[in-house]
Enzyme design. Structure first.
Site, PDB file in Angstrom:
ATOM      1  NE  ARG A  37      -2.102  -0.969   3.760  1.00  0.00           N
ATOM      2  CZ  ARG A  37      -1.510  -1.839   4.680  1.00  0.00           C
ATOM      3  NH1 ARG A  37      -1.652  -3.150   4.075  1.00  0.00           N
ATOM      4  NH2 ARG A  37      -0.977  -1.715   5.669  1.00  0.00           N
ATOM      5  CG  LEU A  58      -3.449  -2.899  -5.191  1.00  0.00           C
ATOM      6  CD1 LEU A  58      -3.479  -4.141  -4.592  1.00  0.00           C
ATOM      7  CD2 LEU A  58      -3.028  -2.779  -6.692  1.00  0.00           C
ATOM      8  N   GLY A  80      -3.863 -13.108   0.022  1.00  0.00           N
ATOM      9  CA  GLY A  80      -4.525 -13.553   1.180  1.00  0.00           C
ATOM     10  C   GLY A  80      -5.514 -12.863   1.565  1.00  0.00           C
ATOM     11  N   GLY A 122     -10.772 -15.036  11.187  1.00  0.00           N
ATOM     12  CA  GLY A 122     -10.372 -16.188  12.030  1.00  0.00           C
ATOM     13  C   GLY A 122      -8.758 -15.926  11.865  1.00  0.00           C
ATOM     14  CG  HIS A 123      -6.113 -14.297  13.711  1.00  0.00           C
ATOM     15  ND1 HIS A 123      -5.229 -13.765  12.910  1.00  0.00           N
ATOM     16  CD2 HIS A 123      -7.176 -13.311  14.279  1.00  0.00           C
ATOM     17  CE1 HIS A 123      -5.670 -12.574  12.994  1.00  0.00           C
ATOM     18  NE2 HIS A 123      -6.712 -12.165  13.798  1.00  0.00           N
ATOM     19  CG  ASN A 126     -10.138 -18.515  15.545  1.00  0.00           C
ATOM     20  OD1 ASN A 126      -9.469 -17.554  15.207  1.00  0.00           O
ATOM     21  ND2 ASN A 126     -10.840 -18.814  16.435  1.00  0.00           N
ATOM     22  CE1 TYR A 127      -9.155 -19.174  10.044  1.00  0.00           C
ATOM     23  CE2 TYR A 127      -6.803 -18.682   9.921  1.00  0.00           C
ATOM     24  CZ  TYR A 127      -8.133 -18.397   9.637  1.00  0.00           C
ATOM     25  OH  TYR A 127      -8.364 -16.994   9.240  1.00  0.00           O
ATOM     26  CG  ASP A 153      -0.877 -17.908  10.802  1.00  0.00           C
ATOM     27  OD1 ASP A 153      -1.762 -18.138  10.207  1.00  0.00           O
ATOM     28  OD2 ASP A 153      -0.355 -17.023  11.579  1.00  0.00           O
TER      29      ASP A 153
END
Length: 379
Positions: A37, A58, A80, A122-123, A126-127, A153
């Site tokens: 960015r 973007l 992502g 989620g993080h 959580n997954y 991750d």
């Protein structure tokens, strides 16, 4: 040059697993362009090593057009965002494939591109909770232990995405047609649990924590505190290694009973706990040096880079004053190499756009319009 020399990757800036995937590809020699960015800070991040940086807006059509132009000459794109966000911004798979049909479009999410939870936040925790991995880690009668954010991750996410886009790239170079790689951290972390699910199917794994061979229940596969408050790791699974362990600490193997008899594990633990408290961690490691008893020191992040084995293998490198893990794995003919540390956000904007044919005047106009961050590249 690494094995991915000549591969061009566009990575849309994010956090955690997608940048880690990009770093892995850059470590292997790919030309990875990180699209940041305009307001991105210049913070030093290990995951940005080896990449070039272009700062694009973007949220503006002209910024999206520049991104699509970059895609025309790329092999892989990594993003992502939640499902549908890239499409809404204008650089979803259809838009990118219309400009480059052979592009491999890598998508990194927690839940995947479809399913009831696909659109929710989620993080890592959580997954891996949904895959069964989190439940399996911890002590009996206690709450599950958070394994940092390694399992979701990075192991189930970034590494799986890197594997996926590499596979898709091989196929695209045969077929001439790209495809979308849908990498989900739920599915990736579930895949990491394949052996445990196999054990469970065979009746050799129980849902209760600390009741299995590899979850800390076995006295010969666990950690033990030493006299100085540090720890050693014991992994003497095979009978011959187990016997070496017991002989070295002065325990008669017959006194503890059959190694794989779960009824004896508690007794074995009590014996080893008392024994390991009699010496310091380093004294134990000196005693077991060169032995197949499978004893290792539990090292902190400050200690690990200094271990003789890691130093001999150059497991860690120093880059821009930051000590960090070296690229892995090793290659005999095309060794990976980190060319530089992380770049200031947007530092390579001018050079990258020049490669697309944009002269100084056009780049200056784009900067004035807030489409790019116009910077002189780093030396």
């Amino acid at each position: 040059m690494g094995p991915l020399n000549g591969v061009k990757v566009i990575e849309i800036q994010g956090l955690g697993p997608a940048p880690f995937c990009g770093m892995m590809l850059a470590d292997m020699g790919a030309d990875v362009v990180s699209v940041t960015r305009l307001d991105s800070g210049g913070g030093q991040r290990v995951s940005e090593r080896g990449k070039r940086s272009i700062a694009l807006n973007l949220k503006q059509p002209r910024g999206i057009e520049l991104l699509l132009e970059l895609c025309e000459g790329a092999d892989i794109l990594i993003e992502g965002f939640r499902p549908g966000v890239a499409e809404k911004l204008g650089f979803g798979p259809d838009a990118c494939h219309s400009r480059n049909p052979a592009l491999v479009y890598g998508r990194m999410t927690g839940w995947g591109q479809s399913g009831p939870l696909a659109g929710t936040a989620g993080h890592d925790i959580n997954y891996i909770a949904l895959s069964g991995a989190l439940h399996a880690i911890g002590r009996k009668g206690e709450r599950p232990v958070v394994p940092l954010n390694l399992v979701g991750d990075f192991g189930g996410g970034g590494m799986m995405l890197a594997f996926g886009v590499a596979c898709a790239l091989l196929e695209a170079r045969q077929s001439g047609v790209g495809q979308v790689v849908d990498a989900s951290m739920v599915e990736g972390s579930a895949l990491l649990m394949s052996m445990m699910y196999g054990f469970k199917a065979a009746g050799n794994w129980h849902d209760e924590r600390e009741s299995n061979l590899l979850d800390g229940a076995a006295h010969f596969y666990d950690t033990y505190e030493t006299r100085d408050g540090k720890y050693v790791a014991v992994g003497a699974i095979e009978p011959q290694f187990y016997r070496l362990l017991l002989e070295a600490v002065g325990v008669d193997p017959e006194a503890l009973g059959e190694q794989r008899n779960r009824a004896t594990w508690s007794k074995g633990r009590d014996v080893l706990e008392k024994i390991f408290l009699q010496k310091t961690r380093d004294e134990w490691c000196e005693l077991f040096e060169g032995s197949d008893a499978c004893i290792s020191p539990v090292l902190s992040m400050s200690e690990a880079p200094e271990h003789p084995h890691n130093r001999a293998r150059d497991t860690f490198i120093e880059l821009d004053g930051i000590l960090q893990p070296a690229p892995a794995p090793r290659f005999s003919r095309t060794p990976p190499e980190v060319l530089h540390g992380s770049r200031t956000a947007g530092a390579d904007t001018d050079k990258i756009l020049a490669e697309l044919g944009y002269d100084v005047e056009r780049r200056t106009v784009l900067s004035a319009e807030g489409i790019i961050r116009h910077l002189v590249p780093d030396a």
